[in-house]
Design an enzyme around this catalytic site. Sequence first.
Site, short mmCIF file in Angstrom:
data_model
loop_
_atom_site.label_atom_id
_atom_site.label_comp_id
_atom_site.label_asym_id
_atom_site.label_seq_id
_atom_site.Cartn_x
_atom_site.Cartn_y
_atom_site.Cartn_z
N ASP A 34 -66.36 49.51 15.25
CA ASP A 34 -65.47 48.76 14.37
C ASP A 34 -64.39 48.13 15.24
OD1 ASP A 34 -64.83 49.05 11.02
OD2 ASP A 34 -63.34 48.12 12.31
N CYS A 260 -67.48 44.06 -5.15
CA CYS A 260 -68.87 43.77 -5.54
C CYS A 260 -68.97 42.93 -6.80
CB CYS A 260 -69.64 45.09 -5.74
SG CYS A 260 -70.06 45.93 -4.21
#
Length: 424
Positions: A34, A260
Site C-alpha cells: 500500500d 459500492c
Amino acid sequence: MKLSEAKIAIIGLGYVGLPLAVAFGKTRQVIGLDINEKRIRELHEGHDATLEVSDEELRSATGLTFTADVEAVADCNVYIVTVPTPIDDNNAPDLTPLRSSSAMLAGVVQPGDVVVYESTVYPGATEEVCIPIIEKGSGLKVNKDFYAGYSPERINPGDKENTLTKIKKITSGSTPEVAKFVNDLYGSIITAGTHLASSIKVAEAAKVIENTQRDLNIAIINEFAKIFNMLDIDTQEVLDAAGTKWNFLPFKPGLVGGHCISVDPYYLTYKAKEIGYQPEVILAGRRINDGMGQYTATQLVKAVSKEKIHIDEARVLVLGFTFKGDCPDVRNTKIIDMIKELESFNMRVDVHDSWADSKEVYQEYGIELLSEIQEDTYDAIVLAVDHSDFKEWGESKIRSYGKQKHVLYDVKYVLPVGQSDLRL
C-alpha cells in the site's frame, strides 16, 4: 504455474485488500503493498483501523508481510489489485487508482506472471484500460508474455457474518488455462466456493449489476416512503405488512452512501452511454437516492416549524456520520448532504459518531465531531445511522440531549414505533 509456486502480492490494503491478504497469509507467503505509509505502520503494529480484520486475525496470518516499497514485490508472480474505483464530481468513473496501479505493475511484471483485478469497473475496463497500460510500460504482451484475470470483490464493510471466505467468488481469466488457475487460487481460501465466468467482461458485468440492482430496490422503497409520508402512513408498518408475503423483498428506505451502491451504477451507465444507449431506470433510481439527504433535511425543517420552534439558528444534533451502522467507513456518506441542507436554513448542526475517525471526517468534510454531548441543548435530534450504541442508549437517553421542546427524527428506524416524533 502451479498453485504451490504462486507468490502473491496484494496491491491496496483497504477494506477489500487486507481481508484478502490475511486469508491468503494464513496458508502461504503473501506481500501486502500500500502506498499509504501510515497504513503500513498501523498494520505493522497489528491493528486495522477499518475494523474489517481483528488484531487476532492479523496475528494468525503468519505468512503475511506489509510494505510501501514497490521493489519489495518484484519477485512475486501473482499480483491482485484491490484499489478503489470512485467517481468524480460529474459522476463519471475515476480510474486514476487503477491506472496508477497498472503503471506501477508494468515496472515489475515478468514473463509468466498473472495480474488479477478485483476493483469494480464497467464491462471491458480491465482489457481496454488496465492491460494496455501494463503492455505499454513493460513491453510484454498479454496472453503471450503475461496473463490477466478478474475476480470482483464482494466485501460488505462492517458485516461480521458474510465475510470474505463465506461469500461465493466470481472468477475469470484471459485464457481458459489462466481462468482455471485463478479459479483454483481463490478456491483454496473461499469456503463458499467459486463461480468461473466465461470471460473477464462477464465477471465485470456481474459485479456492477449486483449493486445496481440493490440501488434500484432501495430507490423504490424511498419513493414509497415519500408517498406514505404525504399520506401520513408509517412506512415501516406498511413494509411489515407487505413483508408477510413470501416474495416481498425486505428493503428499507434510507440514505444510500458508501463505496459500492452509490457508485457502481454510474460505472454501468457511463459504459452504456459510451455505446449509444441512454439508461433510464438506473439513473432514475440514482436521482431518487442521491436526493434523500436533501429530502430528510426538508422533512426535519417542516417538523421543527410545526412545533413552533424558530428554524433560524435552531440547534440540531446528528447522531451518526458513517455511511452505515457499526462501520467506521465515511466514504460517500450521504449524511453530509443532510447537514449541508440543514445549514442552508441557518440551523446550527453538531455531529457525534464514535465509530468515525474524527481526523478523517475533518480532512474530508470539514466537520468537527463532538466527543461529548451536552444535555438539554438541541431543538432537534436526528438518528442518522443505526449504530448499536445508539440502540443501546434508547429513547430516554437520546431525548435527554434535547430541550424540553424538541423533535426526534429517526431516519434509520433505530427506535421502536412511537418512540420518535418523525420517521423516514
